[in-house]
Write a protein that holds these residues in place. Structure first.
Motif, PDB file in Angstrom:
ATOM      1  N   SER A 283       7.595   7.460   6.564  1.00 54.44           N
ATOM      2  CA  SER A 283       6.385   8.008   7.162  1.00 54.44           C
ATOM      3  C   SER A 283       5.159   7.166   6.800  1.00 54.44           C
ATOM      4  CB  SER A 283       6.200   9.477   6.773  1.00 54.44           C
ATOM      5  OG  SER A 283       5.400   9.645   5.670  1.00 54.44           O
ATOM      6  N   GLN A 284       5.153   6.567   5.616  1.00 52.39           N
ATOM      7  CA  GLN A 284       4.026   5.710   5.220  1.00 52.39           C
ATOM      8  C   GLN A 284       4.089   4.338   5.883  1.00 52.39           C
ATOM      9  OE1 GLN A 284       2.852   5.652   0.970  1.00 52.39           O
ATOM     10  NE2 GLN A 284       4.524   7.137   0.715  1.00 52.39           N
TER      11      GLN A 284
ATOM     12  N   LEU B  75      17.217   1.282   2.778  1.00 50.11           N
ATOM     13  CA  LEU B  75      15.967   1.963   2.429  1.00 50.11           C
ATOM     14  C   LEU B  75      16.024   2.494   0.999  1.00 50.11           C
ATOM     15  CD1 LEU B  75      15.079   3.847   5.718  1.00 50.11           C
ATOM     16  CD2 LEU B  75      13.842   1.937   4.700  1.00 50.11           C
ATOM     17  N   LYS B  76      17.178   2.998   0.595  1.00 48.62           N
ATOM     18  CA  LYS B  76      17.341   3.453  -0.786  1.00 48.62           C
ATOM     19  C   LYS B  76      17.075   2.300  -1.748  1.00 48.62           C
ATOM     20  CE  LYS B  76      20.719   7.105   0.029  1.00 48.62           C
ATOM     21  NZ  LYS B  76      22.134   7.514  -0.134  1.00 48.62           N
ATOM     22  N   GLU B  77      17.649   1.131  -1.446  1.00 49.69           N
ATOM     23  CA  GLU B  77      17.435  -0.044  -2.284  1.00 49.69           C
ATOM     24  C   GLU B  77      15.957  -0.410  -2.342  1.00 49.69           C
ATOM     25  OE1 GLU B  77      19.823  -3.336  -0.970  1.00 49.69           O
ATOM     26  OE2 GLU B  77      21.658  -2.156  -1.003  1.00 49.69           O
ATOM     27  N   LEU B  78      15.295  -0.410  -1.175  1.00 53.38           N
ATOM     28  CA  LEU B  78      13.877  -0.779  -1.112  1.00 53.38           C
ATOM     29  C   LEU B  78      13.021   0.222  -1.872  1.00 53.38           C
ATOM     30  CD1 LEU B  78      11.760  -2.745  -0.048  1.00 53.38           C
ATOM     31  CD2 LEU B  78      11.707  -1.424   2.060  1.00 53.38           C
ATOM     32  N   VAL B  79      13.317   1.515  -1.712  1.00 53.79           N
ATOM     33  CA  VAL B  79      12.568   2.550  -2.416  1.00 53.79           C
ATOM     34  C   VAL B  79      12.724   2.374  -3.927  1.00 53.79           C
ATOM     35  CG1 VAL B  79      12.507   5.031  -2.934  1.00 53.79           C
ATOM     36  CG2 VAL B  79      12.515   4.256  -0.576  1.00 53.79           C
TER      37      VAL B  79
ATOM     38  N   ARG C 225      13.970  12.616   0.156  1.00 50.85           N
ATOM     39  CA  ARG C 225      12.538  12.806   0.438  1.00 50.85           C
ATOM     40  C   ARG C 225      11.742  11.538   0.165  1.00 50.85           C
ATOM     41  NH1 ARG C 225      10.401  18.687   0.068  1.00 50.85           N
ATOM     42  NH2 ARG C 225      12.262  19.819   0.675  1.00 50.85           N
ATOM     43  N   GLN C 226      12.165  10.758  -0.826  1.00 52.21           N
ATOM     44  CA  GLN C 226      11.506   9.473  -1.074  1.00 52.21           C
ATOM     45  C   GLN C 226      11.642   8.569   0.142  1.00 52.21           C
ATOM     46  OE1 GLN C 226      12.841   7.549  -4.662  1.00 52.21           O
ATOM     47  NE2 GLN C 226      12.111   9.194  -5.979  1.00 52.21           N
ATOM     48  N   ILE C 227      12.840   8.540   0.723  1.00 51.76           N
ATOM     49  CA  ILE C 227      13.067   7.707   1.913  1.00 51.76           C
ATOM     50  C   ILE C 227      12.215   8.205   3.073  1.00 51.76           C
ATOM     51  CG2 ILE C 227      14.771   7.074   3.670  1.00 51.76           C
ATOM     52  CD1 ILE C 227      16.833   6.993   1.352  1.00 51.76           C
TER      53      ILE C 227
ATOM     54  N   ASP D 163       0.807  -1.219   0.000  1.00 49.84           N
ATOM     55  CA  ASP D 163       0.000   0.000   0.000  1.00 49.84           C
ATOM     56  C   ASP D 163       0.841   1.271   0.000  1.00 49.84           C
ATOM     57  OD1 ASP D 163      -2.312  -1.550   0.069  1.00 49.84           O
ATOM     58  OD2 ASP D 163      -2.372  -1.550   2.266  1.00 49.84           O
ATOM     59  N   VAL D 164       2.143   1.120   0.068  1.00 44.79           N
ATOM     60  CA  VAL D 164       3.041   2.273   0.076  1.00 44.79           C
ATOM     61  C   VAL D 164       3.280   2.710  -1.366  1.00 44.79           C
ATOM     62  CG1 VAL D 164       5.371   3.065   0.627  1.00 44.79           C
ATOM     63  CG2 VAL D 164       4.145   1.583   2.226  1.00 44.79           C
ATOM     64  N   SER D 165       3.146   3.994  -1.582  1.00 40.42           N
ATOM     65  CA  SER D 165       3.331   4.552  -2.912  1.00 40.42           C
ATOM     66  C   SER D 165       4.533   5.494  -2.888  1.00 40.42           C
ATOM     67  CB  SER D 165       2.069   5.311  -3.320  1.00 40.42           C
ATOM     68  OG  SER D 165       2.261   5.947  -4.554  1.00 40.42           O
ATOM     69  N   ILE D 166       5.471   5.283  -3.797  1.00 43.19           N
ATOM     70  CA  ILE D 166       6.676   6.101  -3.868  1.00 43.19           C
ATOM     71  C   ILE D 166       6.477   7.191  -4.917  1.00 43.19           C
ATOM     72  CG2 ILE D 166       9.154   6.104  -4.345  1.00 43.19           C
ATOM     73  CD1 ILE D 166       8.363   4.495  -1.849  1.00 43.19           C
ATOM     74  N   ASN D 167       6.679   8.439  -4.511  1.00 45.26           N
ATOM     75  CA  ASN D 167       6.595   9.568  -5.432  1.00 45.26           C
ATOM     76  C   ASN D 167       7.934   9.706  -6.140  1.00 45.26           C
ATOM     77  OD1 ASN D 167       6.529  12.045  -6.725  1.00 45.26           O
ATOM     78  ND2 ASN D 167       5.433  13.081  -5.068  1.00 45.26           N
ATOM     79  N   ARG D 168       7.981   9.343  -7.384  1.00 43.17           N
ATOM     80  CA  ARG D 168       9.235   9.345  -8.154  1.00 43.17           C
ATOM     81  C   ARG D 168       9.749  10.748  -8.456  1.00 43.17           C
ATOM     82  NH1 ARG D 168       8.080   4.638 -12.595  1.00 43.17           N
ATOM     83  NH2 ARG D 168       7.380   3.080 -11.124  1.00 43.17           N
ATOM     84  N   PHE D 169       8.930  11.758  -8.232  1.00 32.69           N
ATOM     85  CA  PHE D 169       9.347  13.130  -8.515  1.00 32.69           C
ATOM     86  C   PHE D 169      10.114  13.757  -7.350  1.00 32.69           C
ATOM     87  CE2 PHE D 169       5.664  12.363 -11.252  1.00 32.69           C
ATOM     88  CZ  PHE D 169       6.262  12.598 -12.488  1.00 32.69           C
ATOM     89  N   LEU D 170      10.125  13.090  -6.205  1.00 32.06           N
ATOM     90  CA  LEU D 170      10.883  13.588  -5.056  1.00 32.06           C
ATOM     91  C   LEU D 170      12.340  13.161  -5.188  1.00 32.06           C
ATOM     92  CD1 LEU D 170       8.429  12.639  -2.159  1.00 32.06           C
ATOM     93  CD2 LEU D 170       8.724  14.886  -3.227  1.00 32.06           C
TER      94      LEU D 170
END
Length: 95
Positions: free
Chosen positions: A54-55, A84-88, A47-49, A36-43
């Motif tokens: 936070s989600q 976390l970078k890898e997971l994102v 900020r993505q991390i 259910d976590v959505s990553i904003n690719r524009f950040l």
């Protein structure tokens, strides 16, 4: 530290508390499903991390569908931020 707005106020989990959560006693309803976590690719990556954490609320313990995932790390040079970078990146690429 992670601040979370709870039904009865604000509470703070620090990294050590997140690591110590007992997977056999954790309330499944309190966990976030990583699907259910959505990553904003524009950040930018930092900020993505932050957005991911936070989600997900606790990157050490979360749900993946019907499974509870508990993550631990060996004593290496690789940091939680690195993981976390890898997971994102993996989450962003799988969408």
């Amino acid at each position: 530290m992670i601040k979370e707005q709870a039904g009865k106020g604000v509470f703070i989990l620090n990294v050590e508390e997140m690591k110590r959560i007992d997977v056999t006693k954790v309330n499944r309803a309190d966990l976030v499903d990583v699907k259910d976590v959505s990553i904003n690719r524009f950040l930018n990556q930092e900020r993505q991390i932050n957005d991911f954490v936070s989600q997900i609320k606790n990157p050490y313990c979360y749900k993946y569908g019907d499974f509870i995932v508990k993550i631990g790390f060996e004593n290496t040079e690789v940091t939680l931020t690195d993981r976390l970078k890898e997971l994102v990146l993996k989450t962003a690429n799988s969408v």
